[in-house]
Design an enzyme around this catalytic site. Structure first.
Site, PDB file in Angstrom:
ATOM      1  N   GLU A   1       0.831  -1.196   0.000  1.00 27.34           N
ATOM      2  CA  GLU A   1       0.000   0.000   0.000  1.00 27.34           C
ATOM      3  C   GLU A   1       0.869   1.250   0.000  1.00 27.34           C
ATOM      4  O   GLU A   1       2.001   1.239   0.487  1.00 27.34           O
ATOM      5  CB  GLU A   1      -0.905   0.038   1.240  1.00 27.34           C
ATOM      6  CG  GLU A   1      -1.772  -1.181   1.439  1.00 27.34           C
ATOM      7  CD  GLU A   1      -2.498  -1.162   2.781  1.00 27.34           C
ATOM      8  OE1 GLU A   1      -2.422  -0.122   3.482  1.00 27.34           O
ATOM      9  OE2 GLU A   1      -3.112  -2.179   3.147  1.00 27.34           O
TER      10      GLU A   1
ATOM     11  N   GLU B   1      -9.564   4.248   4.751  1.00 29.04           N
ATOM     12  CA  GLU B   1      -9.679   3.256   5.815  1.00 29.04           C
ATOM     13  C   GLU B   1      -9.598   3.953   7.167  1.00 29.04           C
ATOM     14  O   GLU B   1      -8.754   4.829   7.371  1.00 29.04           O
ATOM     15  CB  GLU B   1      -8.559   2.224   5.703  1.00 29.04           C
ATOM     16  CG  GLU B   1      -8.521   1.207   6.828  1.00 29.04           C
ATOM     17  CD  GLU B   1      -7.305   0.294   6.750  1.00 29.04           C
ATOM     18  OE1 GLU B   1      -7.174  -0.574   7.626  1.00 29.04           O
ATOM     19  OE2 GLU B   1      -6.476   0.465   5.821  1.00 29.04           O
TER      20      GLU B   1
END
Length: 436
Positions: free
Chosen positions: A228, A339
């Protein structure tokens, strides 16, 4: 009698050898597992012997310029004999944007400003042949965060084992994680890209965080591999609530492995310009200019290493293919989105930690969290518009999404509204006027 004494001595010798073998085995296992432990001890060693230059940033960070060949990545057991790759072998054709220049000057009216600058750049720069590493805040790490958990995301828990009595949270894709994402799968992915609007969302507690990122994954949800890159407000890792550039990886859904930036061995940095974990500057404000960062993760076809490119021009570094079993070949899923991690998502009372900038999705004026110009790389090694995508939000009434497609010069996919409407507001309205 002498024979008995001799046998007794040999028994003691054998016992000592056996204990030594056991101790060595335990120690070797500890060393392997410790490759994902706190970077504090490693940082101390680096600061003592490998620092060529130190820069005191105005935001309180200290950036150490470390010899590129003595960086902590090579402490990982899998990279013992690794030969560093200084640049990608394949230069993927990219689209021309205002990010083509290093700074954020030259913006078209009405368009976001793409930045590659960080706060510490105001105070100096690292010479070529070195990499900038943000010094770990020893005062924060010493406050109970010196174990590997502080540099690793919370692991995925199996609902049927861990949460049989918490039915409210069963709809979350990952326990204690609330996601608002655009999801693409069905192909073998070799890369993903996006322009991410930069904000500084509210994070309520020190053990919570909020991120916006591009991610590539492979494997089942309970045991996946992932890489990520994006921005994060993460007090537990960074010791404050500034918006910081991050990269992250795990090979077992964060069960025992997982690492932000270079806080543990694994990610090999090559750029002397960008410090992972450093504060991004400038950031968007509701009444000011919109700023964004461009992140592009792609697999080198010659070496199979996964590179991270920042702002179209800066190759920050890469994850060596030796770290992975599945991503060594390709990713099966691409995700763009936001998130929020908190023990108080999917429950009541809900956390007030926001996603994006904490506002409703705004696809008209763009005054909300967003990721634009999303692209993928498939087997043909062409950067292209994703063929299939799907939007998902774990808590649509808390963290909403809005998807739009525009046709301007080229096909552009826009995901707006990676935002957190603090559920405390929804709960207040629900109690006062019956609003859900």
């Amino acid at each position: 009698m002498s024979v008995l004494r001799m046998e007794f001595k040999w028994m003691i010798v054998l016992l000592l050898l056996l204990l030594g073998t056991i101790f060595t085995t335990i120690s070797s296992k500890t060393v392997v597992n410790d490759s994902f432990s706190s970077g504090q001890e490693r940082a101390t060693d680096l600061h003592k012997s490998h620092v060529i230059k130190s820069i005191q940033s105005e935001d309180g960070d200290i950036i150490d310029c470390i010899d590129i060949y003595k960086q902590p990545a090579f402490d990982h057991p899998a990279l013992k004999d690794h030969k560093i790759q200084l640049s990608p072998t394949h230069n993927m054709k990219t689209e021309t944007t205002s990010a083509s220049k290093k700074t954020y000057v030259g913006r078209n009216i009405g368009s976001p400003v793409t930045v590659t600058t960080q706060t510490w750049h105001k105070s100096g720069s690292c010479p070529k042949g070195t990499i900038p590493i943000r010094r770990t805040q020893t005062d924060y790490v010493s406050k109970g965060h010196s174990d590997s958990n502080y540099v690793r995301k919370a692991p995925v828990l199996l609902h049927n084992e861990k949460q049989s009595n918490e039915s409210k949270k069963l709809y979350l894709l990952q326990t204690n994680h609330s996601m608002a994402i655009l999801h693409a799968d069905g192909f073998a992915y070799m890369g993903a890209k996006g322009d991410i609007r930069v904000w500084n969302p509210k994070v309520e507690s020190n053990d919570e965080y909020s991120t916006s990122q591009v991610a590539l994954k492979s494997g089942p949800y309970y045991d996946y591999e992932a890489i990520e890159a994006g921005w994060a407000v993460n007090p537990k890792v960074y010791g404050d609530r500034k918006t910081r550039l991050f990269v992250y990886w795990t090979v077992d859904a964060n069960q025992k492995t997982g690492c932000f930036d270079v806080t543990c061995p694994g990610f090999v940095q090559t750029s002397h310009e960008i410090a992972l974990g450093a504060a991004i500057y400038p950031i968007s404000k509701p009444t000011g200019l919109p700023y964004q960062i461009t992140l592009y993760i792609h697999k080198d076809p010659a070496t199979s290493n996964w590179w991270v490119q920042y702002g179209e021009t800066v190759n920050i570094g890469y994850w060596p293919h030796d770290l992975f079993a599945l991503l060594k070949f390709h990713a099966t899923t691409v995700q763009w989105g936001g998130e929020v991690y908190s023990p108080r998502v999917g429950t009541h009372p809900h956390t007030s930690t926001a996603m994006g900038n904490g506002q409703f999705p705004d696809y008209v004026f763009g005054n909300s969290g967003s990721i634009k110009r999303m692209r993928v790389v498939e087997n043909n090694m062409v950067l292209r518009f994703p063929q299939w995508v799907n939007g998902w939000s774990d808590e649509y009434d808390c963290y909403g999404i809005s998807i739009s497609v525009t046709m301007l010069k080229s096909l552009s996919f826009t995901l707006e509204g990676l935002v957190g409407i603090p559920c405390a507001l929804r709960e207040f309205l629900s109690e006062k006027i019956g609003c859900r």
